[in-house]
Design an enzyme around this catalytic site. Structure first.
Site, mmCIF file in Angstrom:
data_model
loop_
_atom_site.group_PDB
_atom_site.id
_atom_site.type_symbol
_atom_site.label_atom_id
_atom_site.label_comp_id
_atom_site.label_asym_id
_atom_site.label_seq_id
_atom_site.Cartn_x
_atom_site.Cartn_y
_atom_site.Cartn_z
ATOM 1 N N GLU A 1 3.420 -9.375 -2.047
ATOM 2 C CA GLU A 1 2.156 -10.023 -1.692
ATOM 3 C C GLU A 1 2.167 -11.545 -1.833
ATOM 4 O O GLU A 1 1.476 -12.244 -1.079
ATOM 5 C CB GLU A 1 1.010 -9.432 -2.536
ATOM 6 C CG GLU A 1 0.573 -8.047 -2.117
ATOM 7 C CD GLU A 1 1.523 -6.946 -2.565
ATOM 8 O OE1 GLU A 1 1.346 -5.787 -2.133
ATOM 9 O OE2 GLU A 1 2.446 -7.243 -3.351
ATOM 10 N N GLY B 1 0.803 -1.221 0.000
ATOM 11 C CA GLY B 1 0.000 0.000 0.000
ATOM 12 C C GLY B 1 0.826 1.257 0.000
ATOM 13 O O GLY B 1 0.370 2.307 -0.457
#
Length: 517
Positions: free
Chosen positions: A308, A285
């Site tokens: 991720e 993010g």
């Protein structure tokens, strides 16, 4: 019990008034001193004070004449979020609210702001397109008029935000996203240094609120984003909260991602220069709130990554859009391995624009108060130390051109460079399902024509990943228990079928993609 903490009866109910008196009491002649033998003041009518008796909940009735009390303000802000503010219509509603509850006030606030017309802003346009696409996928062949009616119903219904991702409450969001003007520049500081400035839902909403206000403010000519502390700009989202949400089977993560991706789109289309200082750890993010900006600055301390796959997830926040446009197959390499890169490699991959030594960042921030963004940054920009990807480009491009993850791993293991074999081992430690979905997402994103389309695709994938066992297991192993030994399901790349991968790109079965703000 400490006598100082014992309950004191309210004034007017058989007890002397406290010695300290307020201005209203003095003005009304209700002093704390009474003549001997005088009677206690009569009880005040319910609702005449500034606050409601705590605790309150949605069933609490708004007293007649109650206006802007602290309890009401706190309750409505908590339920609605930082976007809530008292305007004239809300004051009138509360002032005339005999018999109405606090839940009615929340519903009224949402209803008066429901916009049945097609939204005009970039962020709303993205939401609108995502809703229509998902609706038509579930209702093939239906007329557009029916989709528009569904959209109006979706926008007009009362909403309350799930709170599981609110690691801080709405009132504290302003403490974790600091904003002020410094000359011609609006400065945003992510202020959770002990959590590596990880993003929470209230922080995302606060950033959007500030950016939208500054977009229309002629006194703000450009924006500067930075992180508090010495460790990094932002380590990503609050993945522990996502873990809890996935285990609970609720939809708070979907609401968080919806607003986070809207913020990413807003940053990418921001009408003023947006300078992001990507110093230190900038991952997940953190990439989303920085790498879509128009002026992106890295330092010798920068570690930029989309990691991720290591937690059973897939690059999001526009990461597939950015990485799929890196030279050659460098982006695919970073997406599958989740490797962090330094300044030179971030510049090579198109994730940053300038390198500035970390010790000069305070000088750069001061210069931005007086000079245009690009002029100020150019004054301090230098060449970074050499990276590693350029020298490995030959085998990275060759190996990651394979059609499958299995073939990619085989090619890497066949290379003579030890770094290639290390990359293969790194990939094999990731979630097999996340790896295959990531490769498919990268290939699909390369064919898309806008960031908004990529964000829409990522939202579908993210919502479906929320139902995958690997996301919960990956976060457990890396963040919760920290045993670094995830038990993926399935355990092998060969056991992940094409149909398994394709399901991640479908609209969520429960309509989550359309059901969030």
């Amino acid at each position: 019990m400490d006598a100082r903490r014992t309950h004191r009866p309210r004034p007017g109910h058989g007890s002397p008034r406290p010695r300290r008196q307020g201005r209203r009491d003095r003005a009304a002649g209700r002093g704390s001193r009474r003549a001997p033998g005088s009677r206690a003041a009569p009880a005040r009518p319910r609702g005449a004070g500034r606050q409601l008796a705590a605790p309150v909940d949605g069933r609490t009735v708004i007293p007649q004449g109650q206006r802007c009390s602290q309890v009401l303000r706190a309750f409505l802000t908590r339920e609605i979020g930082p976007a809530f503010h008292f305007d004239a219509a809300m004051r009138d509603y509360i002032a005339q609210g005999a018999g109405r509850t606090l839940a009615d006030a929340v519903a009224h606030w949402h209803a008066t702001r429901a916009d049945a017309a097609r939204p005009r802003r970039i962020g709303d346009q993205f939401e609108f397109n995502g809703f229509l696409r998902d609706w038509h996928a579930r209702h093939p062949g239906s007329p557009r008029a029916e989709a528009l009616d569904a959209w109006r119903a979706h926008r007009s219904r009362p909403r309350t935000r799930p709170s599981i991702l609110a690691a801080v409450n709405s009132e504290d969001a302003a403490d974790h996203v600091l904003s002020h003007r410094q000359g011609r520049t609006g400065v945003i500081t992510l202020n959770r240094p002990r959590a590596l400035n990880a993003l929470t839902h209230p922080m995302v909403l606060r950033m959007e609120e500030v950016l939208r206000a500054w977009a229309d403010d002629p006194e703000v000519e450009q924006v500067l984003l930075r992180g508090a502390g010495e460790r990094g700009l932002c380590a990503g989202g609050d993945i522990r909260a996502i873990h809890d949400d996935a285990k609970a089977g609720t939809s708070a993560s979907a609401a968080f991602w919806r607003d986070e991706y809207r913020l990413n789109a807003l940053i990418a289309r921001y009408p003023k220069p947006y300078v992001a200082l990507m110093d230190g750890i900038t991952m997940g993010g953190g990439v989303g709130v920085s790498a879509h900006g128009s002026v992106r600055v890295v330092t010798e301390r920068s570690r930029v990554a989309m990691p991720e796959t290591g937690i059973g997830f897939v690059p999001d926040v526009g990461g597939t859009w950015l990485l799929s446009r890196a030279p050659g197959r460098l982006g695919t390499h970073l997406a599958l391995t989740g490797s962090a890169v330094g300044a030179a490699d971030a510049l090579l991959c198109g994730l940053a624009d300038h390198h500035v030594p970390a010790e000069r960042l305070p000088d750069l921030a001061a210069a931005l108060a007086e000079a245009p963004a690009r002029e100020a940054v150019a004054r301090f920009a230098t060449e970074p130390a050499p990276g590693v990807l350029a020298a490995r480009r030959h085998w990275i491009d060759r190996c990651h051109a394979a059609d499958t993850v299995e073939e990619t791993v085989d090619r890497l293991l066949a290379e003579d460079d030890p770094a290639a074999k290390e990359a293969a081992e790194t990939i094999l430690a990731k979630s097999p399902t996340a790896l295959k979905v990531t490769l498919a997402a990268m290939r699909r994103s390369a064919a898309l024509t806008s960031l908004e389309e990529a964000l829409d695709q990522e939202y579908r994938v993210s919502c479906n990943a929320l139902r995958s066992p690997d996301l919960v297991e990956g976060i457990r192993a890396q963040v919760v228990d920290k045993d670094r030994s995830p038990r993926w399901n399935p355990t092998a790349l060969a056991d992940v079928s094409d149909a398994d991968v394709a399901r991640f790109f479908h609209p969520p079965a429960d309509g989550a993609a359309a059901g969030q703000r």
